[in-house]
Scaffold this motif. Structure first.
Motif, PDB file in Angstrom:
ATOM      1  N   VAL A  45     -47.506 -26.001   3.430  1.00 14.92           N
ATOM      2  CA  VAL A  45     -48.504 -24.941   3.517  1.00 14.92           C
ATOM      3  C   VAL A  45     -50.020 -25.792   2.873  1.00 14.92           C
ATOM      4  N   ALA A  46     -49.331 -26.007   1.253  1.00 15.84           N
ATOM      5  CA  ALA A  46     -50.924 -26.699   0.279  1.00 15.84           C
ATOM      6  C   ALA A  46     -51.562 -27.871   1.773  1.00 15.84           C
ATOM      7  N   LEU A  47     -50.520 -28.288   1.483  1.00 10.03           N
ATOM      8  CA  LEU A  47     -51.473 -29.797   2.959  1.00 10.03           C
ATOM      9  C   LEU A  47     -51.662 -29.072   3.570  1.00 10.03           C
ATOM     10  N   LEU A  48     -51.178 -27.637   4.574  1.00  6.68           N
ATOM     11  CA  LEU A  48     -51.963 -27.733   5.928  1.00  6.68           C
ATOM     12  C   LEU A  48     -53.325 -26.681   4.804  1.00  6.68           C
ATOM     13  N   VAL A 118     -54.398 -40.287  -0.694  1.00  4.10           N
ATOM     14  CA  VAL A 118     -54.110 -40.319  -2.017  1.00  4.10           C
ATOM     15  C   VAL A 118     -54.684 -38.651  -2.238  1.00  4.10           C
ATOM     16  N   THR A 119     -55.822 -38.539  -2.117  1.00  3.61           N
ATOM     17  CA  THR A 119     -56.900 -37.512  -2.817  1.00  3.61           C
ATOM     18  C   THR A 119     -55.575 -36.027  -1.915  1.00  3.61           C
ATOM     19  N   LEU A 120     -54.992 -35.998  -1.751  1.00  2.69           N
ATOM     20  CA  LEU A 120     -54.203 -34.555  -1.372  1.00  2.69           C
ATOM     21  C   LEU A 120     -52.618 -34.648  -1.590  1.00  2.69           C
ATOM     22  N   VAL A 121     -52.762 -35.833  -1.800  1.00  4.67           N
ATOM     23  CA  VAL A 121     -50.975 -35.794  -2.842  1.00  4.67           C
ATOM     24  C   VAL A 121     -51.323 -35.532  -4.181  1.00  4.67           C
ATOM     25  N   VAL A 122     -52.379 -35.790  -4.822  1.00  4.07           N
ATOM     26  CA  VAL A 122     -52.996 -35.390  -5.716  1.00  4.07           C
ATOM     27  C   VAL A 122     -53.406 -34.257  -6.076  1.00  4.07           C
ATOM     28  N   GLN A 123     -54.113 -33.564  -4.524  1.00  5.99           N
ATOM     29  CA  GLN A 123     -54.437 -31.912  -5.223  1.00  5.99           C
ATOM     30  C   GLN A 123     -53.064 -31.084  -4.578  1.00  5.99           C
ATOM     31  N   VAL A 124     -51.900 -31.409  -4.256  1.00  4.95           N
ATOM     32  CA  VAL A 124     -50.251 -31.276  -3.701  1.00  4.95           C
ATOM     33  C   VAL A 124     -49.673 -30.771  -5.053  1.00  4.95           C
ATOM     34  N   LEU A 125     -49.611 -32.462  -5.943  1.00  2.00           N
ATOM     35  CA  LEU A 125     -48.812 -32.247  -7.132  1.00  2.00           C
ATOM     36  C   LEU A 125     -48.526 -31.114  -7.747  1.00  2.00           C
ATOM     37  N   PRO A 126     -49.759 -29.874  -8.264  1.00  2.00           N
ATOM     38  CA  PRO A 126     -49.891 -28.768  -9.026  1.00  2.00           C
ATOM     39  C   PRO A 126     -48.652 -28.097  -8.527  1.00  2.00           C
ATOM     40  N   VAL A 127     -48.785 -27.259  -6.818  1.00  2.00           N
ATOM     41  CA  VAL A 127     -48.290 -26.625  -6.457  1.00  2.00           C
ATOM     42  C   VAL A 127     -46.813 -27.473  -6.282  1.00  2.00           C
ATOM     43  N   ALA A 128     -46.681 -28.529  -6.455  1.00  2.00           N
ATOM     44  CA  ALA A 128     -44.605 -28.644  -6.386  1.00  2.00           C
ATOM     45  C   ALA A 128     -44.822 -28.156  -7.885  1.00  2.00           C
ATOM     46  N   PHE A 129     -45.283 -28.538  -8.966  1.00  2.00           N
ATOM     47  CA  PHE A 129     -44.693 -28.886 -10.324  1.00  2.00           C
ATOM     48  C   PHE A 129     -44.343 -26.836 -10.554  1.00  2.00           C
ATOM     49  N   VAL A 148     -49.033 -18.236  -7.779  1.00  2.00           N
ATOM     50  CA  VAL A 148     -49.993 -18.877  -9.028  1.00  2.00           C
ATOM     51  C   VAL A 148     -50.841 -20.304  -8.003  1.00  2.00           C
ATOM     52  N   ALA A 149     -49.498 -20.801  -7.481  1.00  2.00           N
ATOM     53  CA  ALA A 149     -49.482 -22.028  -6.601  1.00  2.00           C
ATOM     54  C   ALA A 149     -50.541 -21.795  -5.689  1.00  2.00           C
ATOM     55  N   LEU A 150     -50.307 -20.860  -5.297  1.00  2.00           N
ATOM     56  CA  LEU A 150     -50.840 -20.392  -3.586  1.00  2.00           C
ATOM     57  C   LEU A 150     -52.348 -20.117  -4.558  1.00  2.00           C
ATOM     58  N   GLY A 151     -52.611 -19.287  -5.142  1.00  4.46           N
ATOM     59  CA  GLY A 151     -53.722 -18.602  -5.885  1.00  4.46           C
ATOM     60  C   GLY A 151     -54.301 -19.620  -6.057  1.00  4.46           C
ATOM     61  N   CYS A 152     -53.888 -21.180  -6.644  1.00  3.97           N
ATOM     62  CA  CYS A 152     -54.847 -22.459  -6.934  1.00  3.97           C
ATOM     63  C   CYS A 152     -54.773 -23.198  -5.703  1.00  3.97           C
ATOM     64  N   LEU A 153     -54.902 -22.935  -4.835  1.00  2.00           N
ATOM     65  CA  LEU A 153     -55.357 -23.374  -3.152  1.00  2.00           C
ATOM     66  C   LEU A 153     -56.015 -22.557  -2.632  1.00  2.00           C
ATOM     67  N   VAL A 154     -56.283 -21.195  -2.961  1.00  2.00           N
ATOM     68  CA  VAL A 154     -57.613 -20.478  -2.305  1.00  2.00           C
ATOM     69  C   VAL A 154     -58.657 -20.746  -3.482  1.00  2.00           C
ATOM     70  N   VAL A 155     -58.425 -20.982  -4.110  1.00  2.00           N
ATOM     71  CA  VAL A 155     -59.872 -20.262  -5.244  1.00  2.00           C
ATOM     72  C   VAL A 155     -61.414 -21.357  -4.304  1.00  2.00           C
ATOM     73  N   PRO A 156     -62.040 -20.171  -3.976  1.00  2.00           N
ATOM     74  CA  PRO A 156     -63.495 -20.228  -3.354  1.00  2.00           C
ATOM     75  C   PRO A 156     -63.724 -22.239  -4.469  1.00  2.00           C
ATOM     76  N   THR A 157     -64.159 -22.666  -3.170  1.00  2.00           N
ATOM     77  CA  THR A 157     -64.297 -23.954  -4.598  1.00  2.00           C
ATOM     78  C   THR A 157     -65.648 -24.251  -3.562  1.00  2.00           C
ATOM     79  N   HIS A 158     -66.577 -25.070  -4.464  1.00  2.00           N
ATOM     80  CA  HIS A 158     -68.310 -25.993  -4.279  1.00  2.00           C
ATOM     81  C   HIS A 158     -67.490 -26.449  -3.124  1.00  2.00           C
ATOM     82  N   ALA A 159     -68.493 -27.200  -2.088  1.00  2.00           N
ATOM     83  CA  ALA A 159     -68.186 -28.209  -1.000  1.00  2.00           C
ATOM     84  C   ALA A 159     -68.313 -29.769  -1.184  1.00  2.00           C
TER      85      ALA A 159
END
Length: 168
Positions: A45-48, A118-129, A148-159
């Motif tokens: 789900v995080a990758l998607l 590699v960047t995608l894997v790094v971004q998914v590691l906190p979700v896996a943890f 909390v993991a979902l919150g880490c993913l859906v936080v609005p970020t800079h472009a």
């Protein structure tokens, strides 16, 4: 409070309620109580979600910012190990330089995709943890950890924060 407890003779068994986290685990569906299944599902789900935020970064991945002009160029010119301890702008960017050194074995056309993956894997590691049981002593309920993991993913970020190695 010690004095209020009943004295037990040898062989007496005291029935205690199981801990609340164990009761919650008993009420969960079997597929949700299995840690590897939950971790794989959460990572998928995080990758998607990450890819849906910026699909062109994976489908047509560029080498932006320092990805190409610093990390890969230095690894290409000086080899994979020599630039490892070179600071850039006052920061020691060892991970990015290791990835650039590993990318030297790939054809140049696949290097941007490798950086993006590699960047995608790094971004998914906190979700896996968070989805695994490693954080259970701090946050016992798996459902809270998944929120909390979902919150880490859906936080609005800079472009600029996306699938670029510089942003990891």
């Amino acid at each position: 409070q010690e004095g209020n407890r009943p004295k037990l003779a040898r062989g007496d068994v005291v029935s205690q309620r199981p801990p609340s986290w164990l009761m919650l685990a008993r009420r969960m569906p079997p597929w949700l109580s299995s840690s590897p299944t939950v971790v794989v599902a959460a990572c998928t789900v995080a990758l998607l979600l990450i890819i849906s935020r910026q699909p062109s970064a994976v489908l047509h991945s560029p080498l932006l910012f320092e990805d190409g002009k610093v990390w890969y160029q230095n690894a290409y010119q000086f080899g994979p190990f020599r630039p490892l301890m070179w600071p850039d702008g006052g920061y020691l960017e060892t991970f990015q330089r290791l990835v650039a050194g590993a990318a030297l074995i790939l054809p140049l056309t696949l290097v941007p995709l490798f950086f993006a993956l590699v960047t995608l894997v790094v971004q998914v590691l906190p979700v896996a943890f968070l989805a695994s049981d490693r954080l259970a002593p701090l946050i016992p309920r798996r459902s809270v950890r998944l929120v909390v993991a979902l919150g880490c993913l859906v936080v609005p970020t800079h472009a600029d924060t996306g699938t670029y190695m510089t942003c990891t």
